[in-house]
Every structure is written in C-alpha cells, then in structure tokens.
Design a protein around this motif. Structure first.
Motif: not given
Length: 480
Positions: A196-199, A371-376, A378-380
């Motif tokens: 989680d931290r690396v992600t 950017i939207s996926a990186a900020e979410d 729970r994004s795929e």
C-alpha cells in the motif's frame, strides 16, 4: 613565518585549555564558530604541501558547529590532565633526586628513575601529538604540522584508498550478494501495508510528474512521434494482408448485410427523393409523365436489387464484392501504384489539422484519466498496481531463480556506476578536502580525535615510568 608558525603552539608547561600564547581555540566573546569559511583577504596561510591554498571556487568549506566546540572543550580538559601528569612526574623526579642525594635510601633511586622515564615518555608523546596539528614550540621542524601541510595529499590518498578498497568490482559484488536484496525486497513487498505504501508513493510521483509536464509540450511530442512513426511505416501491405484474411474468413459478410439492410431502409424512407433525382436528370424535351414513369421504374428496380442482395447470401452482387475485395487486397500487397496511392492518402490524412488536433487531444484525455485513477484509492489502476506488487513480492520471497536475476541486475548496475564514475567519486573526496581551510581542518580533526591523542600522552607517561623503573631495576639487579 606563516599563520600556523606565528601561532604559539602548546607547551607542556602551559597546557590548560589554551595555546601557549594564551589564546583559546574557540571564538572570542562566547560566540560559537558556525562556518569555517576562507580567511579574510590578505590573510596568510599555512604553507607547504598545498594544504594552505584557498578553498576552490564552488566548494563550500565545512561548518565548525557547537558540537565541535563542545568536543574541543573536552580536548582541552584532557590536555590539562596530560600536562598535569607531566608536571606531577617532574615534581616527583625533583623530590626523588633530592632525597637520593640526601641519602634517603635506595628507594629514592627507583622513584627518580621511574619519574625521569615518565617525563621522557610524556615529552616524546607530546611532541608526536603536537606535530600532527602544528609546529612544536613554533619551530619549523621537518615533518611537523602534518595535517595543515599535507591536507591535500591526505585527501588525495583518502580518495585513492576509497576507490581501490570500496569501489572495486569484487568488493561491490560481494557486498551486494551478501545483502540478498532480491529476497529482502520480496519479503518487504509481500506485506500488504508495504505494498500500500509503495502504491501510494508511486501514485504521488505519477501525479507530480503529470502536473509538472506542460500539456502543450507533451502534445507536440506525442503528435510528432505518431506522425513520424506513421510516415515511416508503409501501411498498404499490412492493410492488404488484413483485408485478405477478413475476406477469406467471410468476416466482411456481416458488414455487407448491415449495408444492404441500411440501404433498403433508406430507399423505403426516401422513395420520393430517389424518383425526383431520376426525373431531374431526364432531358428537358421528354414529357413529365414519362419522366415520372421512368423514375418509378428505376426506384422499383433499385429497391428490388437491394432487397435481393439483403435476403440472398448467394446473390451475384455479393460474389462481385468478394472478388473486388480479394483483388483489392492483392493490389495493396503487390501493386506499386495502389500502394503509392494509399501512402499519399495516408500522408494527406495525417497532415490535416483535424487529425493533428485529435492526436494532440488524446494526451489530455489520457492525462486526466491517469490522474483521476491515481488519486482514487479504489481505482482499477491502484488496485491492479497493489495486486501486482504483492504478487511480485511473494514470488521474489520464494523464487531463488528470480532472486538471483534481480540480484544480478542490481550488481551489474552498481558495478557499472562505480567503475564508470569511480574517478568522479574519488575526486569529490580529494576536491572537497582540498577546498577546506587548513587551520579549520586541523581544528575540526583535533576536536574529534584530540581526546584519544591526549590519552596517548597519558599512557606514554605511565608506560615510560614503568619502563624506566624496569630498566633501573634490571641494571641494579645484574650490574650491582
């Protein structure tokens, strides 16, 4: 005489936390020295060995901090102890000699011999310790004031030593192999909180990178790259092979069915338009009713033809389409003129402003999506990245072959860096040392190792006294 020579060095009889001329190494007025920068213009420096040259441009000198000042105070306390011990053995020697001459007994000779040897040891070690940092008694004795005079040579030697003993290929490989980086990384990544931290860190870095990049620059690069790539590759043969495969598999039949169905529906809805178009193309001398009859006949025949094509899979027109597509696919692959025409069409299409705008706008869409996926959380994208990291960690933790491969990559990369840039790394050490001011360098080194050097003086006094006592005892035991 240079600045170090003008500064009266410590003497055995005057050590109490100050130099022999009474000046304290620490700055006056209780202000701690914060920066060991270059001396004022015109100030003279310690000569010899290049150690007194001015700091090199662009390389700042180190800071003489409050912690260094505290260590220097500890050094002065140890100097006081060592000098006090020397004065003590000198006093013992004087009293023992007086007692011996006064007939006090044989013991006085033993005490005097021990005290005399202790003084010799103390003086010898005082000279050795003092010679590291300054000229003893201010006398320019050869091979004294070693650190100020040989600072640059010491820096160069240190750089060479580090390069030969720490930046060699064998040392780097052995050290990295012993660490087992692949296995450790796998065990670390296999923990969910670490994944989680690396992600999260990767997402932050990705958002930052996309924020820093200017859209206009990226769009220009992407557009140029796509256009250049498309112009560099001839598309006609590939399109021909694809079309040939589509026709041979009959995959185009559904497209023909769709076209026929749409054409039938359109004719039904626009019957008047078709007949009006036929009537409008008739000669002006024909009667109107004749034009109308011809229009109706053409419309009925056209509708019948399209209906039969739609409902009959084996219609001759469908076979004609198959033959046409087959011939066209062959021409795309082998006919020079056809291929050239396709390339010209491709170039004309790519050069159109509308196409370039579509290519450029693609980056904006991709950037917004990423950017939207990186900020979410729970994004795929985030979930897949986390799952991939966990899977990689679990595999690295157990797969010795993969561990060996990763370790090999890390070793090769590290070896490449140290072998390619060894000179730059070692020159950083030598150039940095050369940029230091000689006087401040001596003070800083003395602050860090001075206590141990003063212990050497104390040990020299004690060992000298014991050696003198032993020698005196042996001489009197065997020589009478």
């Amino acid at each position: 005489m240079n600045s170090t020579e003008r500064e009266q060095p410590e003497e055995p009889a005057s050590e109490g936390g100050k130099t022999a001329d009474g000046r304290s190494p620490a700055p006056e007025a209780g202000r701690p020295p914060l920066a060991a920068g270059p001396p004022a213009a015109g100030a003279r420096r310690t000569g010899g060995g290049g150690g007194g040259r001015a700091p090199r441009s662009g390389l700042p000198s180190f800071a003489y901090t409050e912690a260094d000042a505290e260590k220097q105070r500890g050094v002065r306390r140890m100097k006081t102890m060592a000098t006090g011990l020397l004065l003590f053995v000198a006093l013992v020697f004087a009293l023992a000699t007086w007692a011996k001459n006064s007939g006090a007994g044989p013991w006085a000779g033993y005490v005097a011999a021990a005290a005399e040897a202790g003084m010799v040891g103390a003086l010898a070690d005082w000279f050795a310790v003092t010679a590291l940092f300054r000229h003893p008694l201010g006398l320019p004795i050869p091979h004294t004031a070693i650190i100020p005079n040989k600072k640059d040579q010491l820096g160069a030697s240190l750089g060479t030593f580090v390069g030969e003993n720490f930046l060699s290929e064998d040392v780097v490989r052995a050290r990295l192999r012993a660490l087992g980086i692949g296995r450790r990384l796998g065990m670390w990544l296999s923990e969910p909180e670490h994944a989680d931290r690396v992600t999260a860190e990767l997402s932050t870095a990705l958002r930052g990178a996309l924020t820093v990049l200017r859209d206009s620059d990226v769009q220009a690069v992407v557009g140029e790259a796509i256009t250049r790539r498309a112009n560099a590759v001839e598309i006609a043969p590939g399109v021909g092979k694809t079309l040939e495969k589509v026709v041979s598999d009959g995959a185009h039949h559904k497209a023909v069915d769709l076209i026929c169905a749409r054409a039938h529906d359109w004719l039904v809805e626009h019957a008047d338009s078709v007949m009006d178009a036929v009537e409008g193309g008739a000669p002006g001398w024909t009667p109107r009713f004749v034009d109308r009859k011809v229009g109706e006949r053409v419309y009925r025949e056209l509708l019948r033809f399209i209906t039969e094509m739609r409902d009959m899979p084996g219609h001759p027109a469908r076979d004609a389409i198959d033959r046409f597509l087959t011939d066209f696919a062959s021409d795309l692959q082998s006919d020079t003129e056809t291929r050239a025409r396709v390339e010209r069409m491709k170039s004309d299409l790519l050069s159109r402003t509308e196409v370039q705008d579509v290519i450029a706008s693609a980056w904006s869409s991709v950037r917004t999506m990423i950017i939207s996926a990186a900020e979410d959380d729970r994004s795929e994208l985030r979930l897949r990245a986390r799952a991939s990291l966990l899977s990689l960690g679990a595999k690295l933790a157990t797969d010795e072959r993969l561990q060996g491969k990763l370790d090999g990559w890390v070793e090769d990369a590290a070896v490449y860096v140290v072998t390619t840039y060894r000179g730059e790394i070692t020159s950083l050490i030598s150039d940095t040392v050369a940029s230091w001011d000689a006087e401040h360098t001596s003070r800083k080194i003395e602050a860090h190792i001075g206590r141990d050097l003063q212990f050497i003086r104390i040990n020299g006094t004690v060992v000298g006294a014991l050696a003198g006592l032993l020698i005196y005892t042996v001489v009197h035991a065997f020589g009478g």
